[in-house]
Design a protein around this motif. Structure first.
Motif, PDB file in Angstrom:
ATOM      1  N   UNK A  83     -24.027  13.819  17.784  1.00 40.35           N
ATOM      2  CA  UNK A  83     -22.747  13.364  17.278  1.00 40.35           C
ATOM      3  C   UNK A  83     -22.230  14.358  16.231  1.00 40.35           C
ATOM      4  N   UNK A  84     -20.989  14.725  16.361  1.00 41.20           N
ATOM      5  CA  UNK A  84     -20.406  15.655  15.400  1.00 41.20           C
ATOM      6  C   UNK A  84     -19.557  14.891  14.403  1.00 41.20           C
ATOM      7  N   UNK A  85     -19.655  15.316  13.155  1.00 36.58           N
ATOM      8  CA  UNK A  85     -18.854  14.715  12.099  1.00 36.58           C
ATOM      9  C   UNK A  85     -17.806  15.721  11.655  1.00 36.58           C
ATOM     10  N   UNK A  86     -16.563  15.371  11.815  1.00 37.80           N
ATOM     11  CA  UNK A  86     -15.482  16.248  11.409  1.00 37.80           C
ATOM     12  C   UNK A  86     -14.874  15.763  10.107  1.00 37.80           C
ATOM     13  N   UNK A  93     -12.778  20.711  10.303  1.00 40.87           N
ATOM     14  CA  UNK A  93     -13.992  21.460  10.620  1.00 40.87           C
ATOM     15  C   UNK A  93     -15.159  20.499  10.768  1.00 40.87           C
ATOM     16  N   UNK A  94     -16.209  21.005  11.382  1.00 37.88           N
ATOM     17  CA  UNK A  94     -17.437  20.238  11.506  1.00 37.88           C
ATOM     18  C   UNK A  94     -18.105  20.183  10.134  1.00 37.88           C
ATOM     19  N   UNK A  95     -18.670  19.079   9.784  1.00 39.52           N
ATOM     20  CA  UNK A  95     -19.292  18.924   8.467  1.00 39.52           C
ATOM     21  C   UNK A  95     -20.506  19.829   8.287  1.00 39.52           C
ATOM     22  N   UNK A  96     -21.024  20.395   9.385  1.00 39.40           N
ATOM     23  CA  UNK A  96     -22.180  21.285   9.287  1.00 39.40           C
ATOM     24  C   UNK A  96     -21.774  22.727   8.957  1.00 39.40           C
ATOM     25  N   UNK A  97     -20.473  23.021   8.883  1.00 41.40           N
ATOM     26  CA  UNK A  97     -20.012  24.381   8.593  1.00 41.40           C
ATOM     27  C   UNK A  97     -20.091  24.671   7.097  1.00 41.40           C
ATOM     28  N   UNK A  98     -20.743  25.787   6.769  1.00 47.37           N
ATOM     29  CA  UNK A  98     -20.789  26.219   5.373  1.00 47.37           C
ATOM     30  C   UNK A  98     -19.534  27.026   5.066  1.00 47.37           C
ATOM     31  N   UNK A  99     -19.345  27.348   3.809  1.00 50.42           N
ATOM     32  CA  UNK A  99     -18.231  28.206   3.418  1.00 50.42           C
ATOM     33  C   UNK A  99     -18.313  29.530   4.181  1.00 50.42           C
ATOM     34  N   UNK A 100     -19.508  30.105   4.286  1.00 50.30           N
ATOM     35  CA  UNK A 100     -19.679  31.363   5.014  1.00 50.30           C
ATOM     36  C   UNK A 100     -19.232  31.219   6.468  1.00 50.30           C
ATOM     37  N   UNK A 101     -19.598  30.115   7.122  1.00 52.11           N
ATOM     38  CA  UNK A 101     -19.195  29.872   8.509  1.00 52.11           C
ATOM     39  C   UNK A 101     -17.674  29.845   8.647  1.00 52.11           C
ATOM     40  N   UNK A 102     -17.012  29.222   7.706  1.00 48.19           N
ATOM     41  CA  UNK A 102     -15.550  29.134   7.754  1.00 48.19           C
ATOM     42  C   UNK A 102     -14.915  30.505   7.529  1.00 48.19           C
ATOM     43  N   UNK A 103     -15.468  31.286   6.603  1.00 52.29           N
ATOM     44  CA  UNK A 103     -14.941  32.631   6.372  1.00 52.29           C
ATOM     45  C   UNK A 103     -15.093  33.488   7.625  1.00 52.29           C
ATOM     46  N   UNK A 104     -16.222  33.384   8.308  1.00 54.24           N
ATOM     47  CA  UNK A 104     -16.436  34.124   9.554  1.00 54.24           C
ATOM     48  C   UNK A 104     -15.462  33.632  10.623  1.00 54.24           C
ATOM     49  N   UNK A 105     -15.274  32.324  10.715  1.00 57.01           N
ATOM     50  CA  UNK A 105     -14.347  31.745  11.689  1.00 57.01           C
ATOM     51  C   UNK A 105     -12.950  32.339  11.528  1.00 57.01           C
ATOM     52  N   UNK A 106     -12.512  32.518  10.283  1.00 55.94           N
ATOM     53  CA  UNK A 106     -11.187  33.071  10.014  1.00 55.94           C
ATOM     54  C   UNK A 106     -11.189  34.600   9.938  1.00 55.94           C
ATOM     55  N   UNK A 107     -12.330  35.210  10.254  1.00 59.37           N
ATOM     56  CA  UNK A 107     -12.458  36.667  10.258  1.00 59.37           C
ATOM     57  C   UNK A 107     -12.107  37.277   8.903  1.00 59.37           C
ATOM     58  N   UNK A 108     -12.592  36.635   7.842  1.00 61.75           N
ATOM     59  CA  UNK A 108     -12.346  37.089   6.476  1.00 61.75           C
ATOM     60  C   UNK A 108     -13.420  38.093   6.079  1.00 61.75           C
ATOM     61  N   UNK A 109     -13.020  39.200   5.484  1.00 60.97           N
ATOM     62  CA  UNK A 109     -13.969  40.193   4.966  1.00 60.97           C
ATOM     63  C   UNK A 109     -14.590  39.611   3.692  1.00 60.97           C
ATOM     64  N   UNK A 110     -15.837  39.190   3.796  1.00 60.27           N
ATOM     65  CA  UNK A 110     -16.517  38.455   2.725  1.00 60.27           C
ATOM     66  C   UNK A 110     -16.596  39.260   1.425  1.00 60.27           C
ATOM     67  N   UNK A 111     -16.725  40.579   1.533  1.00 62.81           N
ATOM     68  CA  UNK A 111     -16.889  41.402   0.333  1.00 62.81           C
ATOM     69  C   UNK A 111     -15.589  41.712  -0.388  1.00 62.81           C
ATOM     70  N   UNK A 112     -14.456  41.330   0.183  1.00 67.82           N
ATOM     71  CA  UNK A 112     -13.186  41.633  -0.478  1.00 67.82           C
ATOM     72  C   UNK A 112     -12.372  40.367  -0.739  1.00 67.82           C
ATOM     73  N   UNK A 113     -13.091  39.286  -1.041  1.00 67.67           N
ATOM     74  CA  UNK A 113     -12.408  38.013  -1.277  1.00 67.67           C
ATOM     75  C   UNK A 113     -13.060  37.273  -2.449  1.00 67.67           C
TER      76      UNK A 113
END
Length: 70
Positions: free
Chosen positions: A1-4, A16-36
């Motif tokens: 069961x997924x929790x949104x 988003x799925x409740x299992x997504x971390x901040x890092x997962x969301x940044x990757x999802x949006x193709x954000x350059x982690x080192x410049x944010x």
């Protein structure tokens, strides 16, 4: 069961799925982690916490790009 849940990214709702971390969301949006900078519920998040920060319903994050120049 997924929790949104709905969080707000730069003021816009995002489901988003409740299992997504901040890092997962940044990757999802193709954000350059080192410049944010990320603000989570009005507090700056250290990059070392990106993998361990999970969200609750209606949390707010602001993504602030760092732009170099001169």
């Amino acid at each position: 069961m997924q929790n949104y849940l709905t969080i707000f990214i730069n003021g816009e709702p995002f489901s988003c799925d409740s299992s997504m971390s901040l890092f997962d969301i940044l990757i999802y949006f193709n954000v350059e982690v080192n410049s944010i900078v990320v603000e989570y519920n009005n507090s700056i998040v250290d990059k070392t916490q990106f993998n361990t920060l999970y969200f609750n319903q209606n949390d707010c994050i602001e993504l602030i790009s760092i732009v170099g120049g001169g």
